[in-house]
Write a protein that holds these residues in place. Structure first.
Motif, PDB file in Angstrom:
ATOM      1  N   GLU A 229      30.893  73.098  -0.522  1.00  0.00           N
ATOM      2  CA  GLU A 229      31.418  71.814  -0.968  1.00  0.00           C
ATOM      3  C   GLU A 229      31.247  71.671  -2.475  1.00  0.00           C
ATOM      4  OE1 GLU A 229      33.087  69.652   0.673  1.00  0.00           O
ATOM      5  OE2 GLU A 229      32.897  70.617   2.631  1.00  0.00           O
ATOM      6  N   TRP A 230      32.344  71.849  -3.171  1.00  0.00           N
ATOM      7  CA  TRP A 230      32.356  71.575  -4.597  1.00  0.00           C
ATOM      8  C   TRP A 230      33.603  70.762  -4.916  1.00  0.00           C
ATOM      9  CZ3 TRP A 230      30.844  76.927  -3.759  1.00  0.00           C
ATOM     10  CH2 TRP A 230      29.496  77.167  -4.081  1.00  0.00           C
ATOM     11  N   ASP A 231      33.487  69.939  -5.938  1.00  0.00           N
ATOM     12  CA  ASP A 231      34.655  69.173  -6.369  1.00  0.00           C
ATOM     13  C   ASP A 231      35.658  70.083  -7.060  1.00  0.00           C
ATOM     14  OD1 ASP A 231      33.534  66.668  -5.529  1.00  0.00           O
ATOM     15  OD2 ASP A 231      32.275  66.701  -7.319  1.00  0.00           O
ATOM     16  N   ALA A 232      35.159  71.011  -7.866  1.00  0.00           N
ATOM     17  CA  ALA A 232      36.029  71.899  -8.638  1.00  0.00           C
ATOM     18  C   ALA A 232      35.458  73.304  -8.649  1.00  0.00           C
ATOM     19  CB  ALA A 232      36.184  71.393 -10.061  1.00  0.00           C
ATOM     20  N   VAL A 233      36.343  74.269  -8.624  1.00  0.00           N
ATOM     21  CA  VAL A 233      35.961  75.670  -8.783  1.00  0.00           C
ATOM     22  C   VAL A 233      36.689  76.215 -10.001  1.00  0.00           C
ATOM     23  CG1 VAL A 233      36.119  77.987  -7.807  1.00  0.00           C
ATOM     24  CG2 VAL A 233      35.457  76.074  -6.359  1.00  0.00           C
ATOM     25  N   VAL A 234      35.955  76.830 -10.903  1.00  0.00           N
ATOM     26  CA  VAL A 234      36.525  77.513 -12.058  1.00  0.00           C
ATOM     27  C   VAL A 234      36.419  79.004 -11.790  1.00  0.00           C
ATOM     28  CG1 VAL A 234      36.363  77.914 -14.541  1.00  0.00           C
ATOM     29  CG2 VAL A 234      35.871  75.640 -13.616  1.00  0.00           C
ATOM     30  N   ILE A 235      37.553  79.680 -11.782  1.00  0.00           N
ATOM     31  CA  ILE A 235      37.569  81.107 -11.481  1.00  0.00           C
ATOM     32  C   ILE A 235      37.784  81.872 -12.784  1.00  0.00           C
ATOM     33  CG2 ILE A 235      38.628  82.926 -10.102  1.00  0.00           C
ATOM     34  CD1 ILE A 235      39.629  80.803  -8.189  1.00  0.00           C
TER      35      ILE A 235
ATOM     36  N   GLY B 263      24.396  71.299 -14.185  1.00  0.00           N
ATOM     37  CA  GLY B 263      24.483  71.459 -12.748  1.00  0.00           C
ATOM     38  C   GLY B 263      25.567  72.394 -12.266  1.00  0.00           C
ATOM     39  N   VAL B 264      26.154  73.188 -13.163  1.00  0.00           N
ATOM     40  CA  VAL B 264      27.191  74.132 -12.761  1.00  0.00           C
ATOM     41  C   VAL B 264      26.558  75.277 -11.963  1.00  0.00           C
ATOM     42  CG1 VAL B 264      28.932  75.771 -13.577  1.00  0.00           C
ATOM     43  CG2 VAL B 264      28.661  73.562 -14.732  1.00  0.00           C
TER      44      VAL B 264
ATOM     45  N   ARG C  77      38.701  70.251  -4.571  1.00  0.00           N
ATOM     46  CA  ARG C  77      39.798  69.329  -4.833  1.00  0.00           C
ATOM     47  C   ARG C  77      40.543  69.706  -6.104  1.00  0.00           C
ATOM     48  NH1 ARG C  77      37.501  63.944  -5.455  1.00  0.00           N
ATOM     49  NH2 ARG C  77      35.514  64.987  -5.848  1.00  0.00           N
ATOM     50  N   ALA C  78      39.927  70.501  -6.969  1.00  0.00           N
ATOM     51  CA  ALA C  78      40.588  70.983  -8.192  1.00  0.00           C
ATOM     52  C   ALA C  78      40.128  72.409  -8.457  1.00  0.00           C
ATOM     53  CB  ALA C  78      40.273  70.095  -9.380  1.00  0.00           C
TER      54      ALA C  78
END
Length: 398
Positions: A3-9, A125-126, A156-157
């Motif tokens: 559960e994360w709001d956003a994932v940066v790949i 908190g990343v 979600r993003a």
């Protein structure tokens, strides 16, 4: 399921910047990197001195982005050369500006800055995952191959900061292009940028391999430049050439000015002086003072050399460089091509994939070395991160 709001790949400069911007707005962010550690290309660039930006007026800075200037301008204006310096100094990095305006950390490498940057992201908190390779979407979820087996995430993003298609061993392999194309995302073909040239040298050039070509001018098409290049067994490489890559890609001929600070008329006058008993070769050496490397290049590309002073002067000022084209794409410092501007909205969100943003070198823009590449990666990463944070806020309140 995580559960994360956003994932940066992608854990390069654009991805790190995006992750920080999203986390600052209170969102839960995961930063996912395929390699065992983040920012490998960033660290490699720093081995010869990490050129963070170019300290020059914004108009001059933007002019180096060519056809992409207009759409990159708002992003770079919002995070320009001064902002890059302020940011790095805010992370405790002392900087200096060279005589040409290039800005470097005093440490002249990327590792201290990267450590401070990652520590800041930890404080925000990343969550970081390394060794996670993105494989696309499965049933609407992001799919990854990881050391612990397949993983799926439904954020979600999403911010994609996957780099271009050069230096695959450091993570930028361009494999994402097929995945985006399958989703209807418009892409421009990858092309080498800031690339070396292949040259089939004659044997008399072998003693000069490794030598620097200094104080010369370069021209290809409408592009000109001053700067060094290095002779190698494979050809020519160096900053003096890299800025001409767009014209060389288009097939324009390359010319070398061996005496950029001396007018052709002056060269002609020197060569026209009586030479007495001196051989023509010695007369040229004394009159032109080109040095062994430039003289070798003149012989390599200009033979048979005319003995008419005016004709020889023109060759010295406009020496045609025979070459076999740009070196392979994976050897290029950067790449042009990637996600096209018309595939994105003003916040760098993919029109075909709402909630998915792109940043960094995977976007279709091009720039020379000299601080311009990193500046645009920082700026587009920040811009995409801020847009993703706004998007998250909007979907939360619906």
């Amino acid at each position: 399921m995580h559960e994360w709001d956003a994932v940066v790949i992608g854990g390069g400069p654009a991805g790190l910047m995006a992750a920080g911007e999203i986390a600052r707005q209170g969102h839960r962010v995961a930063l996912v990197e395929a390699k065992p550690s983040p920012a490998r290309k960033f660290l490699m660039a720093g081995k010869s001195g990490l050129n963070l930006t170019k300290d020059e007026p914004i108009g001059a800075l933007l002019a180096h982005y060519g056809d992409a200037e207009d759409w990159l301008a708002p992003m770079i204006r919002a995070f320009d050369a001064q902002a890059v310096q302020d940011w790095a100094q805010g992370l405790g990095q002392a900087l200096f500006t060279g005589s040409t305006g290039r800005v470097f950390p005093t440490a002249m490498k990327g590792s201290p800055l990267l450590r401070a940057w990652l520590a800041e992201l930890d404080q925000l908190g990343v969550t970081r995952h390394v060794g996670w390779r993105w494989t696309g979407w499965q049933d609407g979820q992001l799919s990854f191959n990881t050391p612990d087996g397949p993983q799926w995430i439904s954020p979600r993003a999403t911010v994609l900061a996957l780099g271009g298609a050069s230096w695959a061993r450091l993570g930028s392999d361009g494999a994402w292009a097929a995945m985006l194309a399958s989703q209807g995302v418009a892409l421009a073909p990858f092309q080498p940028s800031n690339a070396a040239l292949s040259v089939a040298w004659s044997d008399h050039m072998v003693p000069h391999f490794g030598a620097a070509i200094k104080a010369v001018g370069w021209q290809a098409g409408h592009l000109t430049g001053r700067g060094e290049a290095t002779l190698s067994a494979r050809g020519l490489e160096g900053g003096g050439l890299y800025a001409l890559t767009p014209a060389l890609r288009d097939g324009h001929a390359l010319y070398l000015d061996l005496a950029p600070d001396v007018a052709a008329a002056e060269l002609t006058a020197r060569l026209a002086k009586p030479r007495g008993k001196a051989s023509w070769a010695n007369h040229m050496r004394r009159g032109l003072k080109l040095g062994p490397v430039k003289t070798a290049l003149l012989q390599e590309f200009g033979r048979p050399l005319p003995q008419d002073p005016a004709a020889l002067s023109l060759i010295i000022k406009h020496l045609p460089v025979s070459h076999a084209g740009l070196r392979p794409l994976d050897e290029a410092i950067s790449t042009a091509g990637g996600v096209r501007r018309d595939a994105l909205d003003d916040g760098l969100m993919l029109k075909a994939l709402p909630g998915t943003f792109c940043a960094g070198e995977m976007l279709d823009w091009d720039a020379p070395t000299g601080g311009y590449l990193l500046t645009a990666c920082f700026a587009t990463g920040r811009w995409a991160g801020q847009a993703a944070a706004r998007y998250l806020a909007s979907v939360t309140t619906r």
